[in-house]
Design a protein around this motif. Structure first.
Motif, PDB file in Angstrom:
ATOM      1  N   LEU A   1       0.822  -1.210   0.000  1.00  0.00           N
ATOM      2  CA  LEU A   1       0.000   0.000   0.000  1.00  0.00           C
ATOM      3  C   LEU A   1       0.861   1.268   0.000  1.00  0.00           C
ATOM      4  O   LEU A   1       0.465   2.287  -0.567  1.00  0.00           O
ATOM      5  CB  LEU A   1      -0.948   0.006   1.196  1.00  0.00           C
ATOM      6  N   ALA A   2       2.033   1.192   0.605  1.00  0.00           N
ATOM      7  CA  ALA A   2       2.941   2.340   0.607  1.00  0.00           C
ATOM      8  C   ALA A   2       3.425   2.657  -0.805  1.00  0.00           C
ATOM      9  O   ALA A   2       3.857   3.765  -1.083  1.00  0.00           O
ATOM     10  CB  ALA A   2       4.123   2.085   1.532  1.00  0.00           C
ATOM     11  N   GLU A   3       3.320   1.686  -1.706  1.00  0.00           N
ATOM     12  CA  GLU A   3       3.702   1.887  -3.101  1.00  0.00           C
ATOM     13  C   GLU A   3       2.513   2.212  -3.998  1.00  0.00           C
ATOM     14  O   GLU A   3       2.690   2.778  -5.071  1.00  0.00           O
ATOM     15  CB  GLU A   3       4.391   0.634  -3.638  1.00  0.00           C
ATOM     16  N   THR A   4       1.307   1.851  -3.575  1.00  0.00           N
ATOM     17  CA  THR A   4       0.154   1.951  -4.482  1.00  0.00           C
ATOM     18  C   THR A   4      -0.949   2.892  -4.022  1.00  0.00           C
ATOM     19  O   THR A   4      -1.744   3.334  -4.854  1.00  0.00           O
ATOM     20  CB  THR A   4      -0.464   0.556  -4.710  1.00  0.00           C
ATOM     21  N   ASP A   5      -1.033   3.187  -2.750  1.00  0.00           N
ATOM     22  CA  ASP A   5      -2.093   4.043  -2.220  1.00  0.00           C
ATOM     23  C   ASP A   5      -1.510   5.422  -1.909  1.00  0.00           C
ATOM     24  O   ASP A   5      -0.607   5.533  -1.083  1.00  0.00           O
ATOM     25  CB  ASP A   5      -2.670   3.414  -0.952  1.00  0.00           C
ATOM     26  N   PRO A   6      -2.000   6.467  -2.559  1.00  0.00           N
ATOM     27  CA  PRO A   6      -1.413   7.805  -2.355  1.00  0.00           C
ATOM     28  C   PRO A   6      -1.417   8.280  -0.897  1.00  0.00           C
ATOM     29  O   PRO A   6      -0.439   8.893  -0.448  1.00  0.00           O
ATOM     30  CB  PRO A   6      -2.275   8.712  -3.230  1.00  0.00           C
ATOM     31  N   TYR A   7      -2.467   8.011  -0.167  1.00  0.00           N
ATOM     32  CA  TYR A   7      -2.560   8.441   1.235  1.00  0.00           C
ATOM     33  C   TYR A   7      -1.482   7.758   2.078  1.00  0.00           C
ATOM     34  O   TYR A   7      -0.749   8.410   2.826  1.00  0.00           O
ATOM     35  CB  TYR A   7      -3.958   8.117   1.773  1.00  0.00           C
ATOM     36  N   ILE A   8      -1.366   6.455   1.942  1.00  0.00           N
ATOM     37  CA  ILE A   8      -0.376   5.706   2.722  1.00  0.00           C
ATOM     38  C   ILE A   8       1.033   6.002   2.218  1.00  0.00           C
ATOM     39  O   ILE A   8       1.973   6.123   3.008  1.00  0.00           O
ATOM     40  CB  ILE A   8      -0.710   4.203   2.713  1.00  0.00           C
ATOM     41  N   ALA A   9       1.183   6.171   0.915  1.00  0.00           N
ATOM     42  CA  ALA A   9       2.491   6.512   0.349  1.00  0.00           C
ATOM     43  C   ALA A   9       3.005   7.838   0.891  1.00  0.00           C
ATOM     44  O   ALA A   9       4.204   7.984   1.162  1.00  0.00           O
ATOM     45  CB  ALA A   9       2.411   6.559  -1.170  1.00  0.00           C
ATOM     46  N   ASP A  10       2.105   8.783   1.088  1.00  0.00           N
ATOM     47  CA  ASP A  10       2.502  10.086   1.623  1.00  0.00           C
ATOM     48  C   ASP A  10       3.000   9.957   3.062  1.00  0.00           C
ATOM     49  O   ASP A  10       4.014  10.564   3.438  1.00  0.00           O
ATOM     50  CB  ASP A  10       1.332  11.061   1.538  1.00  0.00           C
ATOM     51  N   ILE A  11       2.303   9.174   3.860  1.00  0.00           N
ATOM     52  CA  ILE A  11       2.739   8.943   5.245  1.00  0.00           C
ATOM     53  C   ILE A  11       4.099   8.267   5.253  1.00  0.00           C
ATOM     54  O   ILE A  11       5.028   8.679   5.960  1.00  0.00           O
ATOM     55  CB  ILE A  11       1.701   8.106   6.023  1.00  0.00           C
ATOM     56  N   TYR A  12       4.248   7.235   4.426  1.00  0.00           N
ATOM     57  CA  TYR A  12       5.507   6.491   4.333  1.00  0.00           C
ATOM     58  C   TYR A  12       6.657   7.421   3.941  1.00  0.00           C
ATOM     59  O   TYR A  12       7.707   7.437   4.581  1.00  0.00           O
ATOM     60  CB  TYR A  12       5.346   5.357   3.321  1.00  0.00           C
ATOM     61  N   LYS A  13       6.444   8.205   2.900  1.00  0.00           N
ATOM     62  CA  LYS A  13       7.487   9.105   2.406  1.00  0.00           C
ATOM     63  C   LYS A  13       7.864  10.147   3.465  1.00  0.00           C
ATOM     64  O   LYS A  13       9.047  10.435   3.659  1.00  0.00           O
ATOM     65  CB  LYS A  13       7.008   9.797   1.129  1.00  0.00           C
ATOM     66  N   THR A  14       6.871  10.690   4.139  1.00  0.00           N
ATOM     67  CA  THR A  14       7.126  11.677   5.188  1.00  0.00           C
ATOM     68  C   THR A  14       8.002  11.082   6.294  1.00  0.00           C
ATOM     69  O   THR A  14       8.951  11.718   6.763  1.00  0.00           O
ATOM     70  CB  THR A  14       5.799  12.206   5.773  1.00  0.00           C
ATOM     71  N   LEU A  15       7.686   9.852   6.696  1.00  0.00           N
ATOM     72  CA  LEU A  15       8.479   9.192   7.732  1.00  0.00           C
ATOM     73  C   LEU A  15       9.882   8.865   7.234  1.00  0.00           C
ATOM     74  O   LEU A  15      10.871   9.137   7.913  1.00  0.00           O
ATOM     75  CB  LEU A  15       7.785   7.911   8.194  1.00  0.00           C
ATOM     76  N   LYS A  16       9.978   8.277   6.038  1.00  0.00           N
ATOM     77  CA  LYS A  16      11.264   7.825   5.496  1.00  0.00           C
ATOM     78  C   LYS A  16      12.230   8.983   5.270  1.00  0.00           C
ATOM     79  O   LYS A  16      13.433   8.852   5.489  1.00  0.00           O
ATOM     80  CB  LYS A  16      11.045   7.058   4.200  1.00  0.00           C
ATOM     81  N   GLU A  17      11.694  10.111   4.839  1.00  0.00           N
ATOM     82  CA  GLU A  17      12.548  11.264   4.547  1.00  0.00           C
ATOM     83  C   GLU A  17      12.690  12.204   5.744  1.00  0.00           C
ATOM     84  O   GLU A  17      13.507  13.114   5.700  1.00  0.00           O
ATOM     85  CB  GLU A  17      11.987  12.034   3.353  1.00  0.00           C
ATOM     86  N   GLY A  18      11.898  11.963   6.778  1.00  0.00           N
ATOM     87  CA  GLY A  18      11.908  12.840   7.945  1.00  0.00           C
ATOM     88  C   GLY A  18      12.503  12.173   9.160  1.00  0.00           C
ATOM     89  O   GLY A  18      13.656  11.752   9.160  1.00  0.00           O
ATOM     90  N   LYS A  19      11.648  12.011  10.176  1.00  0.00           N
ATOM     91  CA  LYS A  19      12.146  11.566  11.480  1.00  0.00           C
ATOM     92  C   LYS A  19      12.688  10.145  11.493  1.00  0.00           C
ATOM     93  O   LYS A  19      13.390   9.765  12.416  1.00  0.00           O
ATOM     94  CB  LYS A  19      11.065  11.731  12.545  1.00  0.00           C
ATOM     95  N   MET A  20      12.400   9.346  10.448  1.00  0.00           N
ATOM     96  CA  MET A  20      12.890   7.972  10.426  1.00  0.00           C
ATOM     97  C   MET A  20      13.972   7.756   9.366  1.00  0.00           C
ATOM     98  O   MET A  20      14.303   6.618   9.029  1.00  0.00           O
ATOM     99  CB  MET A  20      11.723   7.009  10.215  1.00  0.00           C
ATOM    100  N   LYS A  21      14.530   8.839   8.869  1.00  0.00           N
ATOM    101  CA  LYS A  21      15.581   8.748   7.851  1.00  0.00           C
ATOM    102  C   LYS A  21      16.720   7.876   8.364  1.00  0.00           C
ATOM    103  O   LYS A  21      17.206   8.064   9.484  1.00  0.00           O
ATOM    104  CB  LYS A  21      16.089  10.137   7.508  1.00  0.00           C
ATOM    105  N   GLY A  22      17.096   6.892   7.570  1.00  0.00           N
ATOM    106  CA  GLY A  22      18.186   5.999   7.942  1.00  0.00           C
ATOM    107  C   GLY A  22      17.766   4.782   8.753  1.00  0.00           C
ATOM    108  O   GLY A  22      18.589   3.915   9.030  1.00  0.00           O
TER     109      GLY A  22
END
Length: 84
Positions: free
Chosen positions: A44-65
């Protein structure tokens, strides 16, 4: 205007659901089914825009690395919290 106490009270249920409804699911479901659920969240992180946005925000933000598995788990936790 809401009081600070009211704002805190409004956040209690979503935050508890974030912690229990996501992070606590592994204990309830067992490792095998929990991993299947995480695979669905990853999809869903790859196919659902709502979940993808949450995933991207986390991956590029507070959970980077962080490990991918942890980012996927936290993505689900935020979906649960936001939908509470």
């Amino acid at each position: 205007m809401e009081s600070e106490a009211s704002q805190v009270a409004d956040r209690i249920v979503p935050v508890v659901l974030h912690e229990m409804g996501s992070h606590g699911l592994q204990a309830i479901m067992g490792q095998k089914f929990y991993q299947k659920l995480m695979a669905q969240v990853a999809h869903l992180a790859e196919t659902d825009p709502y979940i993808a946005d949450i995933y991207k925000t986390l991956k590029e933000g507070k959970m980077k690395g962080e490990r991918e598995a942890l980012i996927i788990e936290e993505t689900m936790a935020y979906v649960v919290e936001n939908e509470a």
